[in-house]
Design an enzyme around this catalytic site. Structure first.
Site, short mmCIF file in Angstrom:
data_model
loop_
_atom_site.label_atom_id
_atom_site.label_comp_id
_atom_site.label_asym_id
_atom_site.label_seq_id
_atom_site.Cartn_x
_atom_site.Cartn_y
_atom_site.Cartn_z
N SER A 1 -36.01 -105.54 29.04
CA SER A 1 -36.63 -106.43 27.96
C SER A 1 -38.18 -107.01 28.65
CB SER A 1 -35.87 -107.86 27.91
OG SER A 1 -34.84 -107.50 27.19
N SER B 1 -34.31 -103.10 24.26
CA SER B 1 -35.50 -104.03 24.89
C SER B 1 -35.73 -105.10 24.04
CB SER B 1 -36.61 -103.23 25.52
OG SER B 1 -37.47 -104.02 26.32
N ASP C 1 -38.19 -107.67 23.30
CA ASP C 1 -39.62 -107.90 23.81
C ASP C 1 -40.20 -108.99 22.68
OD1 ASP C 1 -39.10 -105.78 25.14
OD2 ASP C 1 -40.40 -104.07 23.39
#
Length: 378
Positions: A251, A289, A291
Site C-alpha cells: 500500500s 495495494s 493507495d
C-alpha cells in the site's frame, strides 16, 4: 540476526545526484508548509518487531481543533483511512493524521482519542473522528503481535516537530517495502509562486508498494536492470501455511499539505494528483495495494468550523479566500513533483533490514541506480 539500524551512507535523492525538477522548500519536506509538524515512534525489538507510528499535525499541537480545508482520494481502496466520511461531508480536517501498520489502526485510533481528551479540552470530547491510516508491514514485522499500543499514538504526536524530517525506516514506515527494496517514510516539497505571493506544497508518503520491474527513477526504467527480488512466502492467517505475495502488493499513503488558500474541492483535486506522482516512479497500481491520499490547506483558519452552537440567537457566517480554479495548474504540478521525489527519498533513505522469520529486504543500491540514471540522461 543483525540489522543495520542506521541510515549511515544513505542519501536523499537529490544528494545522490538524481536529477529532479522543481524548486524545493528550505527542508524539501512537508514541514516547509508553515505549521505542519511530523513525529515518529519507531519500534524495532528483537527479531520480529519492525513497525511504528507516524503523526502529521497540520497546525502543530497547539492548532489541533482548528480546521483545515481538506479532501481525500482513493486510487485503490484495498486499505483503510478512518475519518474520511466526515472529511467528505464537511470538507474539513481538524485532527492529527496518524499512519501505522494495518492491524494497529485500532489502538492508534483509541490513542488519538485519549491524547485529545487529555490535551484539547476545547474540542467536544464526546465527538471525535480521528484520521488513522495504514500500510501492511507483515513481511518484516509480526503484524499479528501487539507491539503498537495506544500510548504510542500520543508519543508520536508529542514528538511532532517542524524542520528536517527523518526518512526511510522510521515511524509507521519502519517495516515497509517499496519496489522490492526497503521503503518507508519519505517527504519533499515545492515552492509555487502565485502573483506576488509564494506558497509551498509538501508531500509525505508511507511507501509500501510497487513491483521491482516497474521502478522508474527520473524517467529511467532502472527496475528492469536491477537484480530480481528474492521472494519469501508470507503466512496465510489461520492456516499455518505460507504462500508468495504477488509483486506490487502492499500500500501507499500520501499526505499533501499547502499553505495556499484552497477550497475543499481543490484539496481533493490535489489529492487526486498524487496518483500521477506515484505513476512517475513506475507503479501501475496493484489490486492488492491500498493507495489512499489526503490533502489539506492551512489557510483560512476561521472557516469550516463545526463546533456546537453556543447561542441560538446568533447566526454567524464564515467566508473563505481561495485560488481561482483556473489558476490551479501550478499547484497540481507541485503535487506531482513532490510526491515523486518523496517516494524516491523513502527509497534512497532506507537501509536494508532483516525481520520476522529471517526475512531480509535490501536497500536500494544507490551507486548502481545513479549510474544507470546518469548513463541514460547524458
Amino acid at each position: 540476526m543483525s540489522d543495520d539500524h542506521t541510515n549511515e551512507g544513505r542519501k536523499r535523492a537529490r544528494e545522490a545526484g538524481i536529477p529532479l525538477t522543481g524548486e524545493p522548500g528550505r527542508w524539501n519536506a512537508i514541514t516547509d508548509v508553515p505549521g505542519v509538524e511530523v513525529g515518529y515512534v519507531t519500534l524495532v525489538v528483537g527479531d520480529d518487531v519492525r513497525t511504528g507510528v507516524t503523526a502529521l499535525l497540520p497546525r502543530g499541537r497547539d492548532g489541533v481543533g482548528t480546521p483545515c480545508a481538506a479532501g481525500w482520494h482513493s486510487f485503490n481502496g484495498n486499505g483503510e483511512m478512518t475519518g474520511t466520511a466526515w472529511i467528505e461531508e464537511s470538507g474539513s480536517l481538524a485532527v492529527p493524521v496518524l499512519i501505522t501498520n494495518t492491524y494497529a489502526v485500532g489502538p492508534v485510533h483509541r490513542g488519538v482519542v485519549e491524547w485529545v481528551r487529555a490535551n484539547c479540552r476545547g474540542m467536544a470530547p464526546e465527538w471525535l473522528l480521528p484520521v488513522v491510516t495504514e500500510t501492511w508491514d507483515g513481511h518484516l514485522n509480526d503484524i499479528h503481535g501487539t507491539a503498537v499500543r495506544e500510548h504510542h499514538a500520543g508519543a508520536a504526536i508529542e514528538a511532532a516537530a517542524s524542520g528536517p524530517v527523518e526518512e526511510g525506516c522510521v515511524g509507521g514506515g519502519t517495516g515497509m517495502r517499496c519496489y522490492g527494496f526497503k521503503g518507508g517514510s519519505g517527504t519533499a516539497s515545492r515552492v509555487v509562486r502565485y502573483g506576488a505571493d509564494r506558497y509551498t506544497v509538501g508531500a509525505f508518503v508511507q511507501a509500501n508498494f510497487g513491483a521491482r520491474r516497474e521502478l522508474v527513477v527520473a524517467g529511467v526504467p532502472v527496475g528492469r536492470e536491477l537484480p530480481g527480488p528474492v521472494t519469501a512466502p508470507e503466512p496465510v492467517p489461520g492456516t499455518g501455511e505460507e504462500r508468495p505475495v504477488p509483486p506490487g502488493a502492499g500500500s501507499v499513503i500520501v499526505v499533501v499539505a499547502t499553505d495556499a488558500p484552497l477550497l475543499p474541492g481543490q484539496c481533493k483535486a490535489l489529492a487526486r494528483r498524487a496518483t500521477l506522482g506515484l505513476g512517475r516512479t513506475g507503479t501501475t497500481g496493484s489490486h492488492f495495494s491500498g493507495d489512499l491520499f489526503l490533502a489539506f490547506s492551512t489557510a483560512n483558519p476561521t472557516a469550516l468550523t463545526s463546533t456546537f452552537p453556543e447561542d441560538d440567537s446568533s447566526a454567524p457566517y464564515e467566508s473563505m479566500r481561495f485560488v481561482p480554479w483556473g489558476r490551479m495548474d501550478p499547484f497540481y504540478g507541485a503535487v506531482v513533483e513532490s510526491v515523486e521525489e518523496a517516494v524516491l527519498n523513502a527509497l534512497t533513505g532506507a537501509h536494508s533490514m532483516t525481520g520476522r522469520a529471517g526475512h531480509h529486504v535490501p536497500a536500494l543500491p544507490l551507486d548502481e541506480v545513479t549510474g544507470l540514471v546518469a548513463d541514460r540522461t547524458r
